[in-house]
Design a protein around this motif. Sequence first.
Motif, PDB file in Angstrom:
ATOM      1  N   PRO A  98       0.824  -1.193   0.000  1.00 40.93           N
ATOM      2  CA  PRO A  98       0.000   0.000   0.000  1.00 40.93           C
ATOM      3  C   PRO A  98       0.869   1.258   0.000  1.00 40.93           C
ATOM      4  O   PRO A  98       1.980   1.257   0.524  1.00 40.93           O
ATOM      5  CB  PRO A  98      -0.757  -0.110   1.334  1.00 40.93           C
ATOM      6  CG  PRO A  98       0.116  -0.923   2.221  1.00 40.93           C
ATOM      7  CD  PRO A  98       0.912  -1.827   1.342  1.00 40.93           C
ATOM      8  N   GLU A  99       0.288   2.322  -0.631  1.00 43.40           N
ATOM      9  CA  GLU A  99       0.978   3.620  -0.692  1.00 43.40           C
ATOM     10  C   GLU A  99       1.015   4.253   0.702  1.00 43.40           C
ATOM     11  O   GLU A  99       0.141   3.968   1.530  1.00 43.40           O
ATOM     12  CB  GLU A  99       0.150   4.506  -1.609  1.00 43.40           C
ATOM     13  CG  GLU A  99       0.896   5.662  -2.234  1.00 43.40           C
ATOM     14  CD  GLU A  99      -0.036   6.482  -3.127  1.00 43.40           C
ATOM     15  OE1 GLU A  99      -0.317   7.621  -2.764  1.00 43.40           O
ATOM     16  OE2 GLU A  99      -0.481   5.960  -4.178  1.00 43.40           O
ATOM     17  N   LEU A 100       2.014   5.063   0.964  1.00 44.63           N
ATOM     18  CA  LEU A 100       2.003   5.822   2.226  1.00 44.63           C
ATOM     19  C   LEU A 100       1.141   7.068   1.989  1.00 44.63           C
ATOM     20  O   LEU A 100       1.478   7.911   1.166  1.00 44.63           O
ATOM     21  CB  LEU A 100       3.425   6.245   2.622  1.00 44.63           C
ATOM     22  CG  LEU A 100       4.229   5.219   3.445  1.00 44.63           C
ATOM     23  CD1 LEU A 100       4.598   4.011   2.614  1.00 44.63           C
ATOM     24  CD2 LEU A 100       5.465   5.850   4.039  1.00 44.63           C
ATOM     25  N   ASN A 101       0.016   7.139   2.686  1.00 39.47           N
ATOM     26  CA  ASN A 101      -0.922   8.244   2.446  1.00 39.47           C
ATOM     27  C   ASN A 101      -0.366   9.585   2.886  1.00 39.47           C
ATOM     28  O   ASN A 101       0.514   9.654   3.736  1.00 39.47           O
ATOM     29  CB  ASN A 101      -2.230   7.994   3.198  1.00 39.47           C
ATOM     30  CG  ASN A 101      -3.063   6.951   2.495  1.00 39.47           C
ATOM     31  OD1 ASN A 101      -2.964   6.789   1.274  1.00 39.47           O
ATOM     32  ND2 ASN A 101      -3.837   6.204   3.251  1.00 39.47           N
ATOM     33  N   LYS A 102      -0.915  10.635   2.289  1.00 36.42           N
ATOM     34  CA  LYS A 102      -0.515  11.986   2.710  1.00 36.42           C
ATOM     35  C   LYS A 102      -1.031  12.274   4.113  1.00 36.42           C
ATOM     36  O   LYS A 102      -2.084  11.774   4.506  1.00 36.42           O
ATOM     37  CB  LYS A 102      -1.117  13.027   1.758  1.00 36.42           C
ATOM     38  CG  LYS A 102      -0.430  13.040   0.422  1.00 36.42           C
ATOM     39  CD  LYS A 102      -0.822  14.265  -0.374  1.00 36.42           C
ATOM     40  CE  LYS A 102       0.102  14.383  -1.574  1.00 36.42           C
ATOM     41  NZ  LYS A 102      -0.013  15.614  -2.295  1.00 36.42           N
ATOM     42  N   ASP A 103      -0.306  13.128   4.822  1.00 42.45           N
ATOM     43  CA  ASP A 103      -0.786  13.612   6.110  1.00 42.45           C
ATOM     44  C   ASP A 103      -1.555  14.901   5.831  1.00 42.45           C
ATOM     45  O   ASP A 103      -0.965  15.945   5.557  1.00 42.45           O
ATOM     46  CB  ASP A 103       0.417  13.870   7.033  1.00 42.45           C
ATOM     47  CG  ASP A 103      -0.002  14.533   8.325  1.00 42.45           C
ATOM     48  OD1 ASP A 103      -1.216  14.584   8.598  1.00 42.45           O
ATOM     49  OD2 ASP A 103       0.885  15.016   9.052  1.00 42.45           O
ATOM     50  N   TRP A 104      -2.877  14.808   5.862  1.00 41.14           N
ATOM     51  CA  TRP A 104      -3.715  15.944   5.447  1.00 41.14           C
ATOM     52  C   TRP A 104      -3.478  17.172   6.319  1.00 41.14           C
ATOM     53  O   TRP A 104      -3.736  18.295   5.898  1.00 41.14           O
ATOM     54  CB  TRP A 104      -5.210  15.567   5.500  1.00 41.14           C
ATOM     55  CG  TRP A 104      -5.510  14.297   4.782  1.00 41.14           C
ATOM     56  CD1 TRP A 104      -6.042  13.170   5.329  1.00 41.14           C
ATOM     57  CD2 TRP A 104      -5.273  13.985   3.406  1.00 41.14           C
ATOM     58  NE1 TRP A 104      -6.151  12.185   4.378  1.00 41.14           N
ATOM     59  CE2 TRP A 104      -5.698  12.653   3.191  1.00 41.14           C
ATOM     60  CE3 TRP A 104      -4.739  14.688   2.318  1.00 41.14           C
ATOM     61  CZ2 TRP A 104      -5.606  12.027   1.956  1.00 41.14           C
ATOM     62  CZ3 TRP A 104      -4.650  14.056   1.093  1.00 41.14           C
ATOM     63  CH2 TRP A 104      -5.074  12.758   0.924  1.00 41.14           C
ATOM     64  N   THR A 105      -2.976  16.956   7.562  1.00 45.05           N
ATOM     65  CA  THR A 105      -2.830  18.122   8.442  1.00 45.05           C
ATOM     66  C   THR A 105      -1.708  19.049   7.968  1.00 45.05           C
ATOM     67  O   THR A 105      -1.524  20.135   8.502  1.00 45.05           O
ATOM     68  CB  THR A 105      -2.552  17.700   9.898  1.00 45.05           C
ATOM     69  OG1 THR A 105      -1.353  16.947   9.921  1.00 45.05           O
ATOM     70  CG2 THR A 105      -3.682  16.890  10.482  1.00 45.05           C
ATOM     71  N   ARG A 365       4.165  11.892   5.098  1.00 45.01           N
ATOM     72  CA  ARG A 365       3.326  10.751   4.739  1.00 45.01           C
ATOM     73  C   ARG A 365       3.106   9.919   6.003  1.00 45.01           C
ATOM     74  O   ARG A 365       3.853  10.081   6.972  1.00 45.01           O
ATOM     75  CB  ARG A 365       4.011   9.890   3.681  1.00 45.01           C
ATOM     76  CG  ARG A 365       4.224  10.604   2.352  1.00 45.01           C
ATOM     77  CD  ARG A 365       2.872  10.884   1.714  1.00 45.01           C
ATOM     78  NE  ARG A 365       2.992  11.687   0.508  1.00 45.01           N
ATOM     79  CZ  ARG A 365       3.143  11.180  -0.706  1.00 45.01           C
ATOM     80  NH1 ARG A 365       3.248   9.878  -0.869  1.00 45.01           N
ATOM     81  NH2 ARG A 365       3.198  11.973  -1.750  1.00 45.01           N
ATOM     82  N   ILE A 366       2.143   8.997   5.940  1.00 40.72           N
ATOM     83  CA  ILE A 366       1.837   8.183   7.122  1.00 40.72           C
ATOM     84  C   ILE A 366       2.000   6.703   6.774  1.00 40.72           C
ATOM     85  O   ILE A 366       1.481   6.235   5.748  1.00 40.72           O
ATOM     86  CB  ILE A 366       0.396   8.456   7.602  1.00 40.72           C
ATOM     87  CG1 ILE A 366       0.274   9.944   7.948  1.00 40.72           C
ATOM     88  CG2 ILE A 366       0.046   7.590   8.803  1.00 40.72           C
ATOM     89  CD1 ILE A 366      -1.097  10.372   8.388  1.00 40.72           C
ATOM     90  N   THR A 367       2.713   5.983   7.617  1.00 47.61           N
ATOM     91  CA  THR A 367       2.944   4.568   7.312  1.00 47.61           C
ATOM     92  C   THR A 367       1.619   3.796   7.393  1.00 47.61           C
ATOM     93  O   THR A 367       0.771   4.102   8.245  1.00 47.61           O
ATOM     94  CB  THR A 367       3.969   3.949   8.282  1.00 47.61           C
ATOM     95  OG1 THR A 367       3.558   4.237   9.622  1.00 47.61           O
ATOM     96  CG2 THR A 367       5.357   4.494   8.060  1.00 47.61           C
TER      97      THR A 367
END
Length: 499
Positions: A98-105, A365-367
């Motif tokens: 899975p991709e490391l998602n962006k940290d929206w904050t 990014r978030i693991t």
Amino acid sequence: MALLDSIQNIGTLAISAVVLYFATHAIYNLYFHPLSQHPGPLLNAISPLPRLYLNINGREPQTVLEWHLKYGPIVRMAPNELSFITPAWKDIYGFKRPELNKDWTMYALSENTKRSILLAGADHGRQRKMLAPAFSERALKLQQGMLTTYTGMMVERLEERMKENKSVDMAKVFNCVTFDTIADLMFGKPLGLCENMEYSDWLSQLFVSIWLAGASRALQYFPLLFRLATMMIPKHIQDSIDSSYQNTVDKVNKRLEMETERPDMLGLMLSHKEEGAEMTMDELYANADLLMIAGTETTATSLCGLTWHLLNNKRVLEKLTKEIRGAFKSIDDITMESLPRLPYLSACLEEGMRMFPAVPEGIRRITPATGANISGHFIPANVKVSIPHYAAYHHPSNFTSPRTFCPERWLQTSHPDYDPKFAADKKEVLQPFSVGPRNCIGLTLAYHEMRLITANLLWHFDVELAEEANKDWLNQTSHLVWDKGPLAVNILPRGSVVV
Ligand code: HEM
């Protein structure tokens, strides 16, 4: 009396409970948290507050570099956040499942802009497919005339200022050129800034909004506080944000009404027929609004950084000017096709972006739930990770003499000016446009613009730092992007500085 005693006792008990809670939390974060083996400032390991303070005080790029110099290649920035200056680009930002998602904050953008490609979740691939044809090398060749219109206007305005013997704020000039270029490419019409090289009210407001967005990011860490703060935005500021967005919507609608075969961004996006390449009108507006920021300020900032370093390194300025003037017979030969063949110009662009990256902070990014391997370390789930551009590019473990502006480090080993002193540089660390599926879609356009603008400037004029220039210009704060000040430059006839 007894009542007072029991109130006092309850108060003491409550305070003790709070102190105990924080003490236990701090001890857990320091010694038992899965990230406890990673070094970093003590307070940052205990609480997120010191890290959030960086967002507000604007010294994040420089402070994070200091931390990496003190603690090594991996720094614990907050209880749940790690910063890497290793070449871990693919591990964090690359194509992965899975991709490391962006940290929206990280992004305090308006609700409208949240529909754009920058923050799209599952919709990202679909939006990227739709935008991509407008940024291909083929598309850019078709748009060359639009790009050169504004470099031509830049030269005309600079000639006027030269004759008046007045210094020029090149930060403003680069912003005017890049904003007019993207507006023309996006809306079929420039903003008219290059007429006088002055900002419009809309642009001045936009810069304020960018600063506010950067400075208020820390609040997002506390959702309730953030909601409260957004409810308290003064009406005139909210009105100006809304009217700026409405302005974009109107401009897109006007462009859509034009009957034209113009190969601009909207034209190319809308004529592209590929399965899955789709966008709603709201997404189209949101992306147009995003591009007016993402595709302008960044390029102008990179040009400012390069210009500053050229003005302060006469040897490099002379060498680059001579390369540009020696390679062409006339201004008509300076094109998007011919400029990439100049090795020293390419080296200067890389070195300019290393010294002064337009996006200086790490993009977090978030693991994923499965955790992730980053630079040979297993990082557990839900940890914020990033590579801070400024710190990674200024760290001696990545670049020899990291604080010295030396384009020679980017030349091929076969080039006569290549300097073997830089053989151990970790060149792959320099990724100002990021990497992977969410890297900068405008990378090729940005390079073409930077080449055309720099080559036109140095072909026509000699330049020097003006007397009134801020000699400490590089020492800037950043709120996601640099809060760059004016860059006063004297524009002189050829032969005045470079002989
Ligand atoms: C020197 C100039 C530029 C630099 C240093 C730069 C840097 C970046 C970086 C670091 C990202 C990744 C952001 C993230 O992960 O959140 C990005 C994304 C993006 N950039 Fe640029 N950029 C530049 C110029 C441009 C230009 C000229 C355009 C378009 C006109 C553009 C449009 C975009 C867009 C649309 C994205 C989002 C891509 C996606 O999420 O798929 N940028 N840029």
